[in-house]
Write a protein that holds these residues in place. Structure first.
Motif, PDB file in Angstrom:
ATOM      1  N   THR A 115       0.772  -1.074   0.173  1.00 56.99           N
ATOM      2  CA  THR A 115       0.059   0.091   0.011  1.00 56.99           C
ATOM      3  C   THR A 115       0.891   1.385   0.036  1.00 56.99           C
ATOM      4  O   THR A 115       0.702   2.257  -0.802  1.00 56.99           O
ATOM      5  CB  THR A 115      -1.114   0.099   1.314  1.00 56.99           C
ATOM      6  OG1 THR A 115      -1.738  -1.135   1.144  1.00 56.99           O
ATOM      7  CG2 THR A 115      -1.595   1.243   1.278  1.00 56.99           C
ATOM      8  N   PHE A 116       1.979   1.113   0.695  1.00 55.90           N
ATOM      9  CA  PHE A 116       2.814   2.467   1.067  1.00 55.90           C
ATOM     10  C   PHE A 116       3.377   2.651  -0.642  1.00 55.90           C
ATOM     11  O   PHE A 116       3.343   3.808  -0.919  1.00 55.90           O
ATOM     12  CB  PHE A 116       3.828   2.204   2.023  1.00 55.90           C
ATOM     13  CG  PHE A 116       4.508   3.140   2.420  1.00 55.90           C
ATOM     14  CD1 PHE A 116       3.769   4.464   3.097  1.00 55.90           C
ATOM     15  CD2 PHE A 116       5.758   3.597   2.453  1.00 55.90           C
ATOM     16  CE1 PHE A 116       4.330   5.377   3.623  1.00 55.90           C
ATOM     17  CE2 PHE A 116       6.558   4.599   2.877  1.00 55.90           C
ATOM     18  CZ  PHE A 116       5.879   5.818   3.469  1.00 55.90           C
ATOM     19  N   GLU A 117       3.799   1.721  -1.220  1.00 49.06           N
ATOM     20  CA  GLU A 117       4.388   1.925  -2.548  1.00 49.06           C
ATOM     21  C   GLU A 117       3.714   2.701  -3.459  1.00 49.06           C
ATOM     22  O   GLU A 117       3.830   3.207  -4.323  1.00 49.06           O
ATOM     23  CB  GLU A 117       5.223   0.578  -3.121  1.00 49.06           C
ATOM     24  CG  GLU A 117       5.860   0.662  -4.108  1.00 49.06           C
ATOM     25  CD  GLU A 117       6.493  -0.426  -4.771  1.00 49.06           C
ATOM     26  OE1 GLU A 117       7.187  -0.518  -5.849  1.00 49.06           O
ATOM     27  OE2 GLU A 117       6.336  -1.579  -3.806  1.00 49.06           O
ATOM     28  N   GLU A 118       2.322   1.887  -3.595  1.00 52.25           N
ATOM     29  CA  GLU A 118       1.108   2.475  -4.251  1.00 52.25           C
ATOM     30  C   GLU A 118       0.972   3.920  -3.887  1.00 52.25           C
ATOM     31  O   GLU A 118       0.567   4.729  -4.972  1.00 52.25           O
ATOM     32  CB  GLU A 118      -0.161   1.635  -4.205  1.00 52.25           C
ATOM     33  CG  GLU A 118       0.199   0.248  -4.910  1.00 52.25           C
ATOM     34  CD  GLU A 118       0.384   0.431  -6.521  1.00 52.25           C
ATOM     35  OE1 GLU A 118      -0.303   1.261  -6.984  1.00 52.25           O
ATOM     36  OE2 GLU A 118       1.440  -0.086  -6.854  1.00 52.25           O
ATOM     37  N   TRP A 119       0.777   4.424  -2.573  1.00 60.42           N
ATOM     38  CA  TRP A 119       0.568   5.744  -2.233  1.00 60.42           C
ATOM     39  C   TRP A 119       1.723   6.658  -2.973  1.00 60.42           C
ATOM     40  O   TRP A 119       1.422   7.763  -3.460  1.00 60.42           O
ATOM     41  CB  TRP A 119       0.698   5.889  -0.806  1.00 60.42           C
ATOM     42  CG  TRP A 119      -0.702   5.478  -0.235  1.00 60.42           C
ATOM     43  CD1 TRP A 119      -1.842   4.941  -0.963  1.00 60.42           C
ATOM     44  CD2 TRP A 119      -1.111   5.617   1.188  1.00 60.42           C
ATOM     45  NE1 TRP A 119      -2.760   4.709   0.237  1.00 60.42           N
ATOM     46  CE2 TRP A 119      -2.359   5.008   1.266  1.00 60.42           C
ATOM     47  CE3 TRP A 119      -0.350   6.035   2.257  1.00 60.42           C
ATOM     48  CZ2 TRP A 119      -3.004   4.877   2.561  1.00 60.42           C
ATOM     49  CZ3 TRP A 119      -1.075   6.029   3.674  1.00 60.42           C
ATOM     50  CH2 TRP A 119      -2.392   5.450   3.646  1.00 60.42           C
ATOM     51  N   LEU A 120       2.708   6.403  -2.717  1.00 63.68           N
ATOM     52  CA  LEU A 120       4.268   7.075  -3.377  1.00 63.68           C
ATOM     53  C   LEU A 120       4.173   7.128  -4.983  1.00 63.68           C
ATOM     54  O   LEU A 120       4.576   8.059  -5.528  1.00 63.68           O
ATOM     55  CB  LEU A 120       5.418   6.552  -2.550  1.00 63.68           C
ATOM     56  CG  LEU A 120       5.584   6.642  -1.339  1.00 63.68           C
ATOM     57  CD1 LEU A 120       6.918   6.263  -0.930  1.00 63.68           C
ATOM     58  CD2 LEU A 120       5.045   7.799  -0.726  1.00 63.68           C
ATOM     59  N   LYS A 121       3.516   6.093  -5.591  1.00 67.82           N
ATOM     60  CA  LYS A 121       3.504   6.235  -6.978  1.00 67.82           C
ATOM     61  C   LYS A 121       2.328   7.148  -7.282  1.00 67.82           C
ATOM     62  O   LYS A 121       2.536   7.753  -8.340  1.00 67.82           O
ATOM     63  CB  LYS A 121       3.254   4.809  -7.435  1.00 67.82           C
ATOM     64  CG  LYS A 121       4.118   3.605  -7.534  1.00 67.82           C
ATOM     65  CD  LYS A 121       3.632   2.502  -8.182  1.00 67.82           C
ATOM     66  CE  LYS A 121       4.692   1.387  -8.165  1.00 67.82           C
ATOM     67  NZ  LYS A 121       4.233   0.073  -8.713  1.00 67.82           N
ATOM     68  N   CYS A 122       1.446   7.354  -6.537  1.00 65.25           N
ATOM     69  CA  CYS A 122      -0.053   8.124  -7.144  1.00 65.25           C
ATOM     70  C   CYS A 122       0.007   9.434  -6.476  1.00 65.25           C
ATOM     71  O   CYS A 122      -0.785  10.502  -7.258  1.00 65.25           O
ATOM     72  CB  CYS A 122      -1.176   7.308  -6.787  1.00 65.25           C
ATOM     73  SG  CYS A 122      -1.197   5.777  -7.450  1.00 65.25           S
ATOM     74  N   LEU A 123       0.708   9.808  -5.330  1.00 72.14           N
ATOM     75  CA  LEU A 123       0.535  10.819  -4.635  1.00 72.14           C
ATOM     76  C   LEU A 123       1.126  12.103  -5.473  1.00 72.14           C
ATOM     77  O   LEU A 123       2.613  11.854  -5.772  1.00 72.14           O
ATOM     78  CB  LEU A 123       1.203  11.014  -3.363  1.00 72.14           C
ATOM     79  CG  LEU A 123      -0.176  10.422  -2.205  1.00 72.14           C
ATOM     80  CD1 LEU A 123       0.635  10.264  -0.914  1.00 72.14           C
ATOM     81  CD2 LEU A 123      -1.103  11.372  -2.018  1.00 72.14           C
ATOM     82  N   PRO A 124       0.778  13.165  -5.686  1.00 69.42           N
ATOM     83  CA  PRO A 124       1.501  14.222  -6.403  1.00 69.42           C
ATOM     84  C   PRO A 124       2.418  14.911  -5.238  1.00 69.42           C
ATOM     85  O   PRO A 124       1.852  15.752  -4.733  1.00 69.42           O
ATOM     86  CB  PRO A 124       0.340  15.197  -6.958  1.00 69.42           C
ATOM     87  CG  PRO A 124      -0.701  15.113  -5.790  1.00 69.42           C
ATOM     88  CD  PRO A 124      -0.544  13.461  -5.502  1.00 69.42           C
ATOM     89  N   THR A 125       3.662  14.803  -5.692  1.00 74.53           N
ATOM     90  CA  THR A 125       4.521  15.214  -4.632  1.00 74.53           C
ATOM     91  C   THR A 125       4.671  16.675  -4.369  1.00 74.53           C
ATOM     92  O   THR A 125       4.683  16.939  -3.097  1.00 74.53           O
ATOM     93  CB  THR A 125       6.210  14.793  -5.272  1.00 74.53           C
ATOM     94  OG1 THR A 125       5.989  13.429  -5.807  1.00 74.53           O
ATOM     95  CG2 THR A 125       7.073  14.820  -3.923  1.00 74.53           C
ATOM     96  N   GLU A 126       4.254  17.212  -5.354  1.00 76.93           N
ATOM     97  CA  GLU A 126       4.479  18.869  -5.316  1.00 76.93           C
ATOM     98  C   GLU A 126       3.394  19.403  -4.658  1.00 76.93           C
ATOM     99  O   GLU A 126       3.428  20.497  -3.972  1.00 76.93           O
ATOM    100  CB  GLU A 126       4.727  19.500  -6.681  1.00 76.93           C
ATOM    101  CG  GLU A 126       3.141  19.478  -7.528  1.00 76.93           C
ATOM    102  CD  GLU A 126       3.212  17.904  -8.277  1.00 76.93           C
ATOM    103  OE1 GLU A 126       2.208  17.666  -8.854  1.00 76.93           O
ATOM    104  OE2 GLU A 126       4.017  17.111  -8.150  1.00 76.93           O
ATOM    105  N   LYS A 127       2.329  18.608  -4.378  1.00 71.10           N
ATOM    106  CA  LYS A 127       1.066  19.033  -3.786  1.00 71.10           C
ATOM    107  C   LYS A 127       0.799  18.328  -2.403  1.00 71.10           C
ATOM    108  O   LYS A 127      -0.211  18.271  -1.662  1.00 71.10           O
ATOM    109  CB  LYS A 127      -0.066  18.988  -4.591  1.00 71.10           C
ATOM    110  CG  LYS A 127      -0.315  19.912  -5.853  1.00 71.10           C
ATOM    111  CD  LYS A 127      -0.024  21.112  -5.569  1.00 71.10           C
ATOM    112  CE  LYS A 127      -1.079  21.959  -4.682  1.00 71.10           C
ATOM    113  NZ  LYS A 127      -1.333  23.391  -4.456  1.00 71.10           N
ATOM    114  N   THR A 128       1.943  17.478  -1.705  1.00 75.37           N
ATOM    115  CA  THR A 128       1.737  16.605  -0.723  1.00 75.37           C
ATOM    116  C   THR A 128       2.588  17.093   0.346  1.00 75.37           C
ATOM    117  O   THR A 128       4.046  17.443   0.069  1.00 75.37           O
ATOM    118  CB  THR A 128       2.125  15.368  -1.066  1.00 75.37           C
ATOM    119  OG1 THR A 128       1.275  14.765  -2.073  1.00 75.37           O
ATOM    120  CG2 THR A 128       2.080  14.390   0.228  1.00 75.37           C
ATOM    121  N   VAL A 129       2.252  17.286   1.401  1.00 79.29           N
ATOM    122  CA  VAL A 129       3.014  17.510   2.804  1.00 79.29           C
ATOM    123  C   VAL A 129       2.919  16.063   3.617  1.00 79.29           C
ATOM    124  O   VAL A 129       2.012  15.292   3.649  1.00 79.29           O
ATOM    125  CB  VAL A 129       2.558  18.678   3.627  1.00 79.29           C
ATOM    126  CG1 VAL A 129       0.993  18.277   4.167  1.00 79.29           C
ATOM    127  CG2 VAL A 129       3.379  18.925   4.795  1.00 79.29           C
TER     128      VAL A 129
END
Length: 450
Positions: A115-129
């Protein structure tokens, strides 16, 4: 004014007697003195919130930065996550609704690599804190997640990655505090003497609450209104004896004495169901020591009427029940007038009336089977009432611990599993645990396929 009440009508069912409550009153003066000394020594900051002024100042300073993001990834476990999840589901339920396009909170509270890997694949880094929470700064599960997320941020943002993190940890020591000092990253402190399970109304729970737009000031107001009378100089035996938290504590102690070893936390406020999980950690980790305590068991109405309530009603008579309700919940849509004759009693009724009817029926059924039951009724499902509930249960837990003559603020046995896990991972300084592991893993296996 909205009224919040405790209904004791069915509290002394079964093997309990209200005389037991009077018996415990003999210790009230002693514990009132102890309570005030602990408050004076800042040992119970979740009751008098001495950190509130600084907390509010820092939250307001960080809020514009928090609001610049669409996603918050929270890294934390146990007390660093359970209260936050309860607040999100109670006061930002739209996140879990279809087609939601607003802010989202993602709570990584387990070692779940897929799950953690999938989140990091999908979350937009520039809009994530990313918010990392560990009081000690050394919680292995959280720190391991931080190491992974740190590389993810660096790969996508370069040197700007530190603008996307906040570390919530001890003000002075620990690995995360060292990271704050080294990186110059944003941080907020976990106040002294504030254990994880008591920390939801600190930066631990209120940073994500602020991000979601939850009224965190009302949460604090509600909590302080419960502890106010206990924090005054004139606090006495009579003040404590008349406080609802004392009554819950003495009732719970009597339950344990009479072999009611399970404490149900039955929630008939659907959006507040996750407070049951928060309470389970609070009660279990605070009171499960020296062979004492009782097992907290969250239940959700009406779901668990159709799953586990058969056991509650027909099984062993070893359960007491805290029963959380609210008469003022959304009524929902109206049933049509053309329902089949068999269901004609629903015609013109609101869908929400079914919840109230089921709550009454379940409470009556538990009472008729002589389950000791205290109904906690909140007048409204607002942040103020939630703050009051949190403070009431935290204070009752501490008092119950003192009545049991154990320390409700530590968790010595939690550390054993952590030490063994660290030994398994090859950390230094765990020689004894390594020997225990060698013996455990060297046993002759007894395995059966299925």
């Amino acid at each position: 004014m909205t009224t919040n009440t405790l209904d004791w009508t069915s509290a002394w069912n079964g093997r309990l007697s209200q005389k037991d409550e009077q018996r415990h009153a003999a210790r009230c003066e002693e514990l009132a003195t102890h309570l005030y000394k602990e408050l004076d020594d800042n040992k119970l900051p979740f009751i008098n919130l001495p950190y509130r002024k600084q907390l509010e100042k820092e939250l307001l300073e960080h809020d514009p930065w928090l609001q610049s993001f669409d996603h918050m990834l929270l890294l934390g476990i146990g007390g660093s996550a359970l209260g936050t999840r309860a607040l999100q589901r109670a006061f930002y339920p739209e996140q879990d609704m279809p087609n939601h396009t607003g802010k989202r909170l993602w709570i990584s509270d387990n070692v779940d690599a897929g799950t953690f890997e999938e989140w990091l694949k999908c979350l937009p880094t520039e809009k994530t804190v990313v918010v990392v929470i560990s009081k000690s700064g050394g919680t292995i599960e959280t720190i391991a997640q931080y190491f992974v997320v740190r590389e993810w941020l660096k790969q996508h943002l370069g040197d700007a990655w530190t603008d996307h993190i906040m570390l919530i940890t001890d003000a002075n020591s620990g690995y995360l505090r060292e990271e704050v000092n080294k990186l110059g990253a944003r941080s907020m402190p976990v106040p002294d003497n504030l254990g994880g399970r008591y920390s939801v109304l600190s930066a631990v729970g209120l940073v994500p609450a602020a991000f979601l737009g939850i009224d965190w000031k009302a949460l604090l107001d509600g909590a302080m209104s419960v502890g106010d009378s206990l924090c005054k100089r004139e606090c006495s035996k009579h003040t404590l004896q008349n406080h609802p938290s004392w009554k819950i504590a003495t009732w719970a102690k009597t339950l344990m004495e009479e072999d009611y070893n399970i404490l149900l936390f039955f929630t008939y406020i659907p959006t507040w169901a996750s407070f049951g999980d928060w309470f389970a950690q609070l009660w279990a980790e605070s009171l499960g020591k020296d062979g004492k305590g009782s097992t907290p068991l969250p239940a959700k109405g009406v779901t668990d009427q159709h799953s586990t309530q058969q056991l509650y009603l027909g099984g062993p008579r070893d359960k007491g029940c805290l029963y959380l309700t609210c008469p003022n919940q959304p009524e929902g849509m109206t049933f049509a007038d053309d329902l089949p004759e068999k269901w004609n009693y629903l015609r013109g009724e609101k869908f929400g009336t079914l919840l109230q009817a089921e709550a009454l029926g379940s409470r009556m059924a538990l009472t008729q089977t002589e389950t000791p039951l205290v109904e906690i009724k909140v007048g409204k499902t607002t942040e103020t009432e939630a703050g009051r509930l949190i403070a009431l249960l935290e204070t009752a837990t501490v008092l119950a611990g003192w009545l049991l003559e154990i320390n409700p603020l530590n968790q010595p046995h939690v550390e054993l599993g952590k030490r063994l896990a660290n030994a398994r991972l090859g950390a230094s300084g765990y020689d004894e645990e390594s020997k225990q592991l060698e013996h455990f893993l060297g046993r002759e296996p007894d395995i059966q396929e299925f």
